[in-house]
Design a protein around this motif. Structure first.
Motif, PDB file in Angstrom:
ATOM      1  N   LYS A 182      -2.351  14.479  -0.883  1.00  0.00           N
ATOM      2  CA  LYS A 182      -3.567  15.062  -0.938  1.00  0.00           C
ATOM      3  C   LYS A 182      -3.751  15.858   0.389  1.00  0.00           C
ATOM      4  CE  LYS A 182      -5.939  12.063  -4.328  1.00  0.00           C
ATOM      5  NZ  LYS A 182      -4.637  11.433  -4.685  1.00  0.00           N
ATOM      6  N   ILE A 233      -2.423   9.464  -0.047  1.00  0.00           N
ATOM      7  CA  ILE A 233      -3.238   9.935   0.863  1.00  0.00           C
ATOM      8  C   ILE A 233      -2.501  11.106   1.469  1.00  0.00           C
ATOM      9  CG2 ILE A 233      -4.312   9.445   3.077  1.00  0.00           C
ATOM     10  CD1 ILE A 233      -4.818   6.503   1.827  1.00  0.00           C
ATOM     11  N   ASP A 249      -0.547   3.938  -2.327  1.00  0.00           N
ATOM     12  CA  ASP A 249      -1.943   4.473  -1.592  1.00  0.00           C
ATOM     13  C   ASP A 249      -1.656   5.308  -0.437  1.00  0.00           C
ATOM     14  OD1 ASP A 249      -3.816   2.268  -2.822  1.00  0.00           O
ATOM     15  OD2 ASP A 249      -2.154   1.468  -2.469  1.00  0.00           O
ATOM     16  N   LEU A 292     -10.856   3.011   2.749  1.00  0.00           N
ATOM     17  CA  LEU A 292     -10.904   1.716   2.059  1.00  0.00           C
ATOM     18  C   LEU A 292      -9.779   0.639   2.718  1.00  0.00           C
ATOM     19  CD1 LEU A 292     -11.750   0.014  -0.316  1.00  0.00           C
ATOM     20  CD2 LEU A 292     -10.230   1.400  -1.757  1.00  0.00           C
ATOM     21  N   ILE A 293      -8.529   1.200   2.990  1.00  0.00           N
ATOM     22  CA  ILE A 293      -7.358   0.502   3.546  1.00  0.00           C
ATOM     23  C   ILE A 293      -7.981  -0.263   4.748  1.00  0.00           C
ATOM     24  CG2 ILE A 293      -5.289   0.730   4.489  1.00  0.00           C
ATOM     25  CD1 ILE A 293      -4.397   2.809   2.489  1.00  0.00           C
ATOM     26  N   GLU A 327     -11.607   8.768   1.860  1.00  0.00           N
ATOM     27  CA  GLU A 327     -12.114   7.586   1.199  1.00  0.00           C
ATOM     28  C   GLU A 327     -11.124   6.497   0.964  1.00  0.00           C
ATOM     29  OE1 GLU A 327     -14.194   8.675  -2.419  1.00  0.00           O
ATOM     30  OE2 GLU A 327     -15.846   9.521  -1.473  1.00  0.00           O
ATOM     31  N   SER A 328      -9.983   6.934   0.408  1.00  0.00           N
ATOM     32  CA  SER A 328      -8.923   5.939   0.212  1.00  0.00           C
ATOM     33  C   SER A 328      -8.249   5.277   1.699  1.00  0.00           C
ATOM     34  CB  SER A 328      -7.484   6.787  -0.482  1.00  0.00           C
ATOM     35  OG  SER A 328      -8.026   7.164  -1.595  1.00  0.00           O
ATOM     36  N   PHE A 375       0.633  -1.152  -0.049  1.00  0.00           N
ATOM     37  CA  PHE A 375       0.223  -0.016  -0.091  1.00  0.00           C
ATOM     38  C   PHE A 375       0.804   1.184   0.005  1.00  0.00           C
ATOM     39  CE2 PHE A 375      -2.885  -3.108   1.712  1.00  0.00           C
ATOM     40  CZ  PHE A 375      -3.815  -2.950   1.323  1.00  0.00           C
ATOM     41  N   VAL A 380     -11.363  12.652  -1.183  1.00  0.00           N
ATOM     42  CA  VAL A 380     -10.846  11.331  -1.800  1.00  0.00           C
ATOM     43  C   VAL A 380      -9.763  10.935  -0.904  1.00  0.00           C
ATOM     44  CG1 VAL A 380      -8.971  10.989  -3.648  1.00  0.00           C
ATOM     45  CG2 VAL A 380     -10.878  12.410  -4.142  1.00  0.00           C
ATOM     46  N   ALA A 381      -8.994  11.520  -0.091  1.00  0.00           N
ATOM     47  CA  ALA A 381      -7.862  11.042   0.763  1.00  0.00           C
ATOM     48  C   ALA A 381      -8.417  10.424   1.783  1.00  0.00           C
ATOM     49  CB  ALA A 381      -7.047  12.066   1.440  1.00  0.00           C
TER      50      ALA A 381
END
Length: 257
Positions: free
Chosen positions: A131, A128, A124, A179-180, A175-176, A121, A172-173
């Motif tokens: 952002k 994050i 990812d 998700l992790i 949400e990422s 990750f 967006v950050a």
């Protein structure tokens, strides 16, 4: 007179006696015994040196481990503070949660067994972080612009655009990062499923083993010849009880009539 008094001193007498005793002991004890004692003393000295060396090594190792632990703690503290400075406290907390989730995923049985595929990750987390950094930098500038007196129409327009950009970057950050964390939750569920499958397999194996054992025992019992007596004592006792009750009932009927 002084010499005589000194020779009568108890300490002098004791020292002289000890010296004489040592001389006599050396003369009496055989040479071979002294050799054995010398070897034994040498062995003890070598053992003592080795024990001291091991003790020193353990102390140095413990000190090195303690220094390494303190360095890790200090490094983690600085990294955390840097994230707070560059991302803001709330966003830094989200990044730390995502990093903890990444560690949890990597340590899971599902990951080690290859069920999750690629669990790197790095990109990812980097996305994050970038952002959140941009959003935090925009926050700082917009706060300074908003603090100026007599804001112009252009100020208000830029502030509105900046707020929209900040919201999009953070959305967006976040949400990422979420998700992790969901991936970590799913990895835990897969681990539980794998554990349940192993337990079911063990139960099935035990069931099959017990079925085979019980079937063999039942077959042995069925094949065993009947050695029980035809007229058992229990049957005889029950028959006499029933006969007694029948006679008693007949007597009662006669009395009632």
């Amino acid at each position: 007179m002084m010499g005589n008094k000194g020779s009568d001193d108890p300490a002098v007498k004791l020292g002289s006696g000890v010296l004489v005793g040592v001389v006599v002991l050396i003369a009496v004890v055989p040479k071979e015994v002294w050799i054995v004692l010398g070897i034994f003393a040498g062995i003890l000295a070598v053992v003592g040196i080795f024990m001291w060396a091991f003790h020193e090594r353990d102390e140095r190792r413990a000190a090195a481990e303690e220094r390494a632990r303190e360095e890790r703690i200090e490094k983690a503290r600085k990294a955390k503070q840097q994230r707070i400075d560059t991302l803001g406290r709330p966003n830094a907390a989200l990044v730390e949660s995502a990093l903890a989730a990444v560690k949890q995923i990597a340590a899971s049985e599902a990951s080690r067994a290859g069920w999750l595929g690629d669990v790197d990750f790095t990109a990812d987390i980097q996305g994050i972080t970038e952002k959140f950094q941009k959003a935090h930098a925009l926050h700082k500038v917009t706060n300074k612009l908003a603090a100026l007196d007599k804001p112009s129409i252009h100020d208000r327009k830029l502030l509105a655009e900046a707020k929209t950009a900040i919201a999009n970057l953070e959305r967006v950050a976040i949400e990422s990062a979420e998700l992790i964390e969901r991936c970590a939750t799913e990895a835990t569920l897969v681990d539980k499923s794998l554990q349940a499958e192993r337990e079911d397999a063990r139960t099935a194996e035990q069931r099959a083993e017990l079925h085979a054992k019980l079937s063999a025992m039942l077959y042995g019992i069925e094949a065993m010849p009947d050695t029980a007596p035809k007229d058992s004592a229990a049957d005889g006792v029950m028959a006499r009880v029933m006969a007694y009750r029948e006679i008693k009932n007949q007597i009662q009927r006669v009395r009632d009539s």
